[in-house]
Design a protein around this motif. Structure first.
Motif, PDB file in Angstrom:
ATOM      1  N   GLN A  12      17.192  81.587 -99.993  1.00  0.00           N
ATOM      2  CA  GLN A  12      17.890  81.573-101.279  1.00  0.00           C
ATOM      3  C   GLN A  12      17.272  82.578-102.244  1.00  0.00           C
ATOM      4  OE1 GLN A  12      19.646  77.065-101.257  1.00  0.00           O
ATOM      5  NE2 GLN A  12      17.697  77.314-102.271  1.00  0.00           N
ATOM      6  N   GLU A  18      21.124  86.936-103.620  1.00  0.00           N
ATOM      7  CA  GLU A  18      22.501  86.477-103.745  1.00  0.00           C
ATOM      8  C   GLU A  18      23.444  87.666-103.740  1.00  0.00           C
ATOM      9  OE1 GLU A  18      22.020  84.474-107.463  1.00  0.00           O
ATOM     10  OE2 GLU A  18      22.350  86.273-108.641  1.00  0.00           O
ATOM     11  N   TYR A  65      22.894  74.961-108.609  1.00  0.00           N
ATOM     12  CA  TYR A  65      23.856  75.507-107.663  1.00  0.00           C
ATOM     13  C   TYR A  65      25.239  74.927-107.930  1.00  0.00           C
ATOM     14  CZ  TYR A  65      20.012  77.670-105.197  1.00  0.00           C
ATOM     15  OH  TYR A  65      18.932  78.462-104.897  1.00  0.00           O
TER      16      TYR A  65
END
Length: 300
Positions: free
Chosen positions: A260, A263, A213
């Motif tokens: 997560q 995106e 990340y």
């Protein structure tokens, strides 16, 4: 250590800026950049194009200049980046303050263009200019006893208004395991689209680790330390439950406050559909062996 490669490109092999900016002429990808032999092309290569200069330089996380996405672009001009030096110390044979211009003089022959996806809660494809971190570490002579590399961002409250508030424990610090640091996809970026890297993107020298990340890729580095113990990292210190040391892109491990698994691509439009997040940000063939046998839900 991962397989190292030698640059065989000439100026004719590097697309000029006008060509880069004509996004319809570009197929994003080539893994770590143009002609990067030995590293697989991620599955996203055929579908994502590099973001344009405006996307890359106006939507940033750099809390030293403020917590808003546009704060760095508004305030980072205050940062003085010349002269600049990086203190390299710890378990190295040649510790000392390394002048940025001297570093660049040593690295220019090997400097390359990389097209990496960067992921935080959003995805962006950035054509970085830079060199492998391994080259810098070898220049300083990292000793065999070193197991980790730690990094520190410059701290100048007079030039960095965000540091006047306790958003994080300043200065910003990060770290990598030694095999991660020596991997050929781990670079020190010095530019974007062939231009010097803008202050809001981490001038004059920042780390880029594309399978992690974005907050892992520390900006405006002034210190690099080789150590035999796992170093502290800023977001892990702030909230260890939410931010682990490794910070690998893993759609199967949710952040405690959000998923997560998908995106948003910057520059794709306000109503664009979210896309599935790829394991290790699409670099699974290149970096999965680094974590063989590890429980990635525990070491997140």
């Amino acid at each position: 250590m991962a397989h190292r490669w030698k640059n065989t490109l000439t100026d004719r092999d590097v697309t000029d800026e006008a060509g880069w900016l004509n996004r319809r002429q570009i197929i994003a990808g080539a893994g770590a950049g143009i002609g990067l032999a030995g590293l697989g092309q991620p599955t996203w290569a055929a579908t994502l194009e590099p973001n344009d200069w405006e996307d890359i330089t106006s939507y940033n996380n750099y809390y030293e200049f403020g917590t808003g996405k546009d704060d760095p672009a508004r305030h980072a001009h205050m940062l003085t980046t010349q002269p600049w030096s990086v203190q390299i110390d710890g378990l190295v044979d040649r510790p000392g303050a390394y002048d940025f211009e001297d570093i660049m003089a040593r690295m220019t022959v090997e400097e390359r263009i990389y097209r990496f996806r960067c992921v935080e809660a959003w995805a962006m494809v950035v054509p970085w200019n830079g060199f492998e971190l391994a080259d810098l570490l070898e220049m300083a002579g990292v000793r065999p006893a070193a197991r980790y590399i730690s990094f520190e961002t410059v701290l100048r409250p007079d030039e960095m208004p965000g540091t006047r508030y306790p958003a994080l424990d300043w200065p910003y610090v990060e770290g990598l395991r030694m095999d991660e640091a020596m991997h050929p996809l781990t670079i020190m970026a010095t530019g974007i689209y062939g231009r010097d890297i803008p202050n809001q993107n981490g001038a004059p020298l920042r780390l880029v680790v594309p399978w992690k990340y974005g907050f892992k890729s520390i900006k405006s580095v002034v210190r690099i330390t080789a150590t035999d113990t796992q170093p502290p990292t800023s977001w892990n210190k702030a909230n260890a439950r939410e931010y682990g040391f490794y910070s690998n892109v893993n759609p199967e491990v949710d952040h405690p406050r959000w998923s997560q698994a998908s995106e948003r691509v910057i520059g794709s439009g306000l109503f664009a559909r979210r896309q599935d997040t790829l394991m290790f940000n699409g670099y699974i063939d290149d970096v999965a062996p680094l974590y063989a046998g590890m429980d990635l839900t525990k070491f997140f």
